[in-house]
Design a protein around this motif. Structure first.
Motif, PDB file in Angstrom:
ATOM      1  N   LEU A  57      14.533   3.880  -3.624  1.00 38.99           N
ATOM      2  CA  LEU A  57      15.115   5.121  -3.127  1.00 38.99           C
ATOM      3  C   LEU A  57      14.997   6.203  -4.194  1.00 38.99           C
ATOM      4  CD1 LEU A  57      18.380   3.952  -1.320  1.00 38.99           C
ATOM      5  CD2 LEU A  57      16.011   3.940  -0.500  1.00 38.99           C
ATOM      6  N   GLY A  58      14.360   7.318  -3.836  1.00 35.75           N
ATOM      7  CA  GLY A  58      14.238   8.434  -4.751  1.00 35.75           C
ATOM      8  C   GLY A  58      15.477   9.302  -4.744  1.00 35.75           C
ATOM      9  N   PRO A  59      15.512  10.343  -5.592  1.00 37.44           N
ATOM     10  CA  PRO A  59      16.724  11.162  -5.735  1.00 37.44           C
ATOM     11  C   PRO A  59      17.140  11.876  -4.461  1.00 37.44           C
ATOM     12  CG  PRO A  59      14.868  12.126  -6.930  1.00 37.44           C
ATOM     13  CD  PRO A  59      14.463  10.748  -6.537  1.00 37.44           C
ATOM     14  N   ARG A  60      16.202  12.357  -3.660  1.00 36.09           N
ATOM     15  CA  ARG A  60      16.577  13.055  -2.421  1.00 36.09           C
ATOM     16  C   ARG A  60      17.200  12.093  -1.421  1.00 36.09           C
ATOM     17  NH1 ARG A  60      11.735  16.570  -0.175  1.00 36.09           N
ATOM     18  NH2 ARG A  60      13.366  17.089   1.342  1.00 36.09           N
ATOM     19  N   THR A  61      16.653  10.893  -1.338  1.00 35.55           N
ATOM     20  CA  THR A  61      17.216   9.903  -0.418  1.00 35.55           C
ATOM     21  C   THR A  61      18.587   9.457  -0.890  1.00 35.55           C
ATOM     22  OG1 THR A  61      14.979   9.154   0.113  1.00 35.55           O
ATOM     23  CG2 THR A  61      16.792   7.703   0.728  1.00 35.55           C
ATOM     24  N   ARG A  62      18.739   9.190  -2.181  1.00 33.18           N
ATOM     25  CA  ARG A  62      20.047   8.782  -2.706  1.00 33.18           C
ATOM     26  C   ARG A  62      21.094   9.866  -2.486  1.00 33.18           C
ATOM     27  NH1 ARG A  62      17.009   7.373  -7.385  1.00 33.18           N
ATOM     28  NH2 ARG A  62      18.119   8.980  -8.573  1.00 33.18           N
ATOM     29  N   ALA A  63      20.667  11.132  -2.571  1.00 33.58           N
ATOM     30  CA  ALA A  63      21.612  12.235  -2.403  1.00 33.58           C
ATOM     31  C   ALA A  63      22.206  12.277  -1.003  1.00 33.58           C
ATOM     32  CB  ALA A  63      20.929  13.563  -2.720  1.00 33.58           C
ATOM     33  N   ALA A  64      21.505  11.719  -0.028  1.00 39.07           N
ATOM     34  CA  ALA A  64      21.977  11.749   1.357  1.00 39.07           C
ATOM     35  C   ALA A  64      22.956  10.626   1.673  1.00 39.07           C
ATOM     36  CB  ALA A  64      20.783  11.678   2.309  1.00 39.07           C
ATOM     37  N   ILE A  65      23.119   9.661   0.776  1.00 42.82           N
ATOM     38  CA  ILE A  65      24.054   8.563   1.010  1.00 42.82           C
ATOM     39  C   ILE A  65      25.473   9.044   0.706  1.00 42.82           C
ATOM     40  CG2 ILE A  65      24.739   6.235   0.315  1.00 42.82           C
ATOM     41  CD1 ILE A  65      21.842   5.730  -0.491  1.00 42.82           C
ATOM     42  N   PRO A  66      26.393   8.966   1.656  1.00 42.82           N
ATOM     43  CA  PRO A  66      27.769   9.395   1.389  1.00 42.82           C
ATOM     44  C   PRO A  66      28.359   8.642   0.207  1.00 42.82           C
ATOM     45  CG  PRO A  66      27.441   8.980   3.732  1.00 42.82           C
ATOM     46  CD  PRO A  66      26.225   8.474   3.042  1.00 42.82           C
ATOM     47  N   GLU A  67      29.107   9.347  -0.620  1.00 40.58           N
ATOM     48  CA  GLU A  67      29.647   8.734  -1.830  1.00 40.58           C
ATOM     49  C   GLU A  67      30.614   7.594  -1.518  1.00 40.58           C
ATOM     50  OE1 GLU A  67      30.908  11.079  -5.053  1.00 40.58           O
ATOM     51  OE2 GLU A  67      29.526  12.715  -4.637  1.00 40.58           O
ATOM     52  N   ARG A  68      31.279   7.651  -0.364  1.00 44.06           N
ATOM     53  CA  ARG A  68      32.236   6.583  -0.067  1.00 44.06           C
ATOM     54  C   ARG A  68      31.575   5.330   0.494  1.00 44.06           C
ATOM     55  NH1 ARG A  68      35.745   8.058   5.310  1.00 44.06           N
ATOM     56  NH2 ARG A  68      34.040   8.330   6.809  1.00 44.06           N
ATOM     57  N   ALA A  69      30.286   5.382   0.803  1.00 43.82           N
ATOM     58  CA  ALA A  69      29.590   4.224   1.347  1.00 43.82           C
ATOM     59  C   ALA A  69      29.479   3.130   0.291  1.00 43.82           C
ATOM     60  CB  ALA A  69      28.206   4.620   1.843  1.00 43.82           C
TER      61      ALA A  69
END
Length: 245
Positions: A57-69
């Protein structure tokens, strides 16, 4: 609201006429609570110990993961136009992501799309909530609300002539163009029918899907028992090069 572990007999739903086994498509990415995620041309990558441990997972994809997940299902396609993929479950332990089970999978017949439309035979890329489950068979021990119904019957044959029977024995709804907190059979499409719907994780039938992601029946049971709504599970899905952005 879904009544957990309650068998409800439904009449045939339009979803099953245009669902995973017969035309399921998806819409824009949605947050882990099912609401439409705001559009952004270039999300600002965030970097924290929480999102460094999921390979591919690159930075743009990681950025889309909600922090509470705290649970992430990664569906990684072999290529943009390939129906072959793999599924892996990651769970966060403090600040580290631990990889759990990994399984072979299928996705849409023509691969993946960044702008999904009904009938394009591609699975949507993006990050989506996993809040609701169900199936033709009784609840195998799902932690997600589980809707047991005859409405999950899946007749017909797939793209390679394989029978679709049993494909919806177990499903987890992926929150594309649907209302979170409802049965996977719910026909509500907030973005309209043209953007499709009924995109699920479901039992693999041995060939490509219309838009869903499918794994073997035993793996669906394992996934249903693992996904915990208190850990706000999401699915990150796309072909490998897209995930690595």
């Amino acid at each position: 609201m879904i009544q957990r572990r309650t068998a409800v007999a439904l009449l045939a739903s339009p979803l099953l006429l245009s669902g995973c086994g017969g035309g399921a498509e998806a819409a824009q990415s949605r947050s882990d609570d099912g609401r439409a995620a705001p559009a952004a041309a270039s999300p600002t990558p965030r970097s924290s110990p929480q999102d460094q441990g999921i390979p591919g997972l690159g930075p743009r994809t990681r950025a889309a993961i909600p922090e509470r997940a705290e649970q992430v299902v990664v569906a990684s396609g072999r290529g943009k136009d390939s129906p072959v993929s793999s599924v892996a479950l990651y769970e966060r332990d403090d600040s580290t992501w631990q990889r759990g089970a990994s399984w072979p999978a299928h996705n849409g017949k023509d691969g993946w799309s960044e702008h999904h439309m009904a009938g394009d035979l591609r699975s949507p890329v993006g990050v989506y909530g996993l809040t609701d489950a169900g199936g033709l068979l009784p609840d195998p021990g799902s932690r997600l609300p589980y809707h047991h119904s005859n409405g999950f019957y899946s007749p017909g044959t797939g793209f390679e002539g394989e029978p679709l029977e049993g494909s919806f024995d177990y499903v987890v709804a992926i929150n594309y163009n649907r209302e979170a907190g409802t049965s996977p059979l719910d026909w509500t499409r907030p973005l309209g029918a043209a953007r499709g719907g009924g995109v699920w994780l479901h039992v693999d039938h041995g060939g490509p899907t219309h838009a869903c992601v499918s794994v073997a029946k035993a793996h669906m049971r394992e996934l249903l028992r693992a996904l915990d709504p208190h850990r706000h599970p999401v699915i990150v899905m796309g072909y490998a090069d897209w995930l690595a952005r």
